[in-house]
Design an enzyme around this catalytic site. Structure first.
Site, PDB file in Angstrom:
ATOM      1  N   SER A  15     -18.312 -35.628  -6.597  1.00 41.55           N
ATOM      2  CA  SER A  15     -18.086 -36.871  -6.744  1.00 41.55           C
ATOM      3  C   SER A  15     -18.698 -37.893  -6.031  1.00 41.55           C
ATOM      4  CB  SER A  15     -16.929 -36.579  -5.255  1.00 41.55           C
ATOM      5  OG  SER A  15     -16.329 -38.272  -4.811  1.00 41.55           O
TER       6      SER A  15
ATOM      7  N   HIS B  20     -15.908 -36.445 -10.583  1.00 41.02           N
ATOM      8  CA  HIS B  20     -14.857 -37.499 -10.085  1.00 41.02           C
ATOM      9  C   HIS B  20     -14.823 -38.709  -9.367  1.00 41.02           C
ATOM     10  CE1 HIS B  20     -10.729 -36.248  -8.367  1.00 41.02           C
ATOM     11  NE2 HIS B  20     -11.284 -36.904  -6.563  1.00 41.02           N
TER      12      HIS B  20
ATOM     13  N   ASP C 200     -13.475 -41.568  -7.328  1.00 40.64           N
ATOM     14  CA  ASP C 200     -11.910 -41.348  -5.833  1.00 40.64           C
ATOM     15  C   ASP C 200     -12.514 -42.943  -5.459  1.00 40.64           C
ATOM     16  OD1 ASP C 200     -11.858 -38.729  -4.506  1.00 40.64           O
ATOM     17  OD2 ASP C 200     -14.232 -38.897  -3.796  1.00 40.64           O
TER      18      ASP C 200
ATOM     19  N   MET D  86      -9.695 -45.733  -3.463  1.00 28.49           N
ATOM     20  CA  MET D  86      -9.032 -46.417  -2.644  1.00 28.49           C
ATOM     21  C   MET D  86      -8.623 -47.289  -2.811  1.00 28.49           C
ATOM     22  SD  MET D  86     -10.655 -43.052   0.036  1.00 28.49           S
ATOM     23  CE  MET D  86     -11.531 -42.185  -0.277  1.00 28.49           C
TER      24      MET D  86
ATOM     25  N   HIS E 202      -9.470 -40.576  -9.837  1.00 28.54           N
ATOM     26  CA  HIS E 202      -8.370 -40.137  -8.884  1.00 28.54           C
ATOM     27  C   HIS E 202      -8.036 -41.274  -8.018  1.00 28.54           C
ATOM     28  CE1 HIS E 202      -8.010 -37.628  -4.680  1.00 28.54           C
ATOM     29  NE2 HIS E 202      -6.248 -37.900  -5.174  1.00 28.54           N
TER      30      HIS E 202
ATOM     31  N   MET F  32      -5.981 -42.717  -5.102  1.00 27.75           N
ATOM     32  CA  MET F  32      -5.866 -42.601  -4.054  1.00 27.75           C
ATOM     33  C   MET F  32      -5.396 -44.527  -3.314  1.00 27.75           C
ATOM     34  SD  MET F  32      -8.026 -40.197  -1.839  1.00 27.75           S
ATOM     35  CE  MET F  32      -9.504 -40.773  -2.753  1.00 27.75           C
TER      36      MET F  32
ATOM     37  N   MET G 299      -5.186 -31.494  -2.008  1.00 28.35           N
ATOM     38  CA  MET G 299      -5.826 -32.304  -1.258  1.00 28.35           C
ATOM     39  C   MET G 299      -6.312 -30.993   0.056  1.00 28.35           C
ATOM     40  SD  MET G 299      -6.901 -34.942  -2.150  1.00 28.35           S
ATOM     41  CE  MET G 299      -8.447 -35.013  -0.786  1.00 28.35           C
TER      42      MET G 299
ATOM     43  N   ASP H 281     -10.224 -30.710  -3.535  1.00 31.90           N
ATOM     44  CA  ASP H 281     -10.789 -32.068  -3.377  1.00 31.90           C
ATOM     45  C   ASP H 281     -11.283 -31.609  -1.538  1.00 31.90           C
ATOM     46  OD1 ASP H 281     -12.186 -34.044  -2.927  1.00 31.90           O
ATOM     47  OD2 ASP H 281     -10.461 -35.485  -3.960  1.00 31.90           O
TER      48      ASP H 281
END
Length: 228
Positions: free
Chosen positions: A16, A41, A43, A45, A74, A76, A145, A183
């Protein structure tokens, strides 16, 4: 791009970039690629769905030419449907949305597939596995998660192991080609327990990019703990 589901059950490592040195991101991605990473990966957000703000499509667009590895985003974020096309155009190979953040989950998953991408659904620690049952036949990946999403470097929640075993059984019965990814708090201590529970793809941030002796050494130790 490689939107097709993997046809094997190999264990894979997905570093990540949340824990990477962003001033040297291309170099750091190249280092884990050389060390055997299977995918990268990202992330994403938004400060609403989770209490942090990180990356967007612009970073993915910049990162895409820097690696040949599979890129998974991913999401979020509170309104994932508003950004699917932007991430697809930026060059991701997979999009992962949260069961808790996509109120019309089937429509979202079908939209991801229509963009030629692999479709994944993430599930938070306190959300029961049964919430995946109806959407599982359409998925290429489930991301369990093992910390509460929002920040890197958190400690693994041992209570998630039981749910991972449940999801493993569900996948084997309903959608054998679907990957089970984990994760949160993945390191040399937790990784073997997660393998035993049925996980096959491991998102690792701090244990790789936060390693005192560098990402290559972090990758090597994690791979050894996974039996690679």
């Amino acid at each position: 791009m490689n939107p097709r589901p993997d046809d094997d059950n190999r264990i894979k490592i997905a570093p990540s970039i949340l824990s990477a040195d962003l001033a040297r991101l291309a170099e750091q991605v190249a280092e884990v690629e050389a060390a055997g990473a299977d995918r990268i990966h990202v992330d994403v957000m938004d400060g609403r769905f989770v209490p942090n703000i990180t990356f967007g499509p612009v970073l993915v667009k910049w990162l895409r030419p820097a690696t040949t590895l599979h890129l998974e985003a991913h999401l979020m974020i509170a309104a994932p449907d508003d950004f699917l096309e932007a991430f697809a155009e930026a060059g991701v190979d997979s999009l992962i949305v949260h069961v808790e953040g996509a109120p019309h989950l089937n429509r979202t998953v079908q939209r991801i597939k229509s963009l030629g991408l692999r479709a994944g659904v993430a599930i938070n620690p306190a959300t029961p596995a049964v919430m995946l049952e109806e959407i599982l036949p359409d998925l290429d990946l489930v991301l369990a998660m093992t910390v509460n999403p929002g920040f890197g470097g958190q400690s693994f929640l041992p209570g998630t192991l039981k749910k991972i075993r449940t999801i493993r059984r569900m996948i084997d019965e309903i959608r054998p080609g679907c990957e089970l990814e984990v994760d949160g708090g993945v390191d040399v201590e937790t990784a073997p327990r997660l393998v035993e529970a049925g996980a096959r793809v491991f998102v690792a941030g701090s244990s790789v990019y936060g390693a005192a002796d560098g990402p290559t050494a972090g990758m090597r130790r994690l791979a050894q703990s996974l039996g690679l």
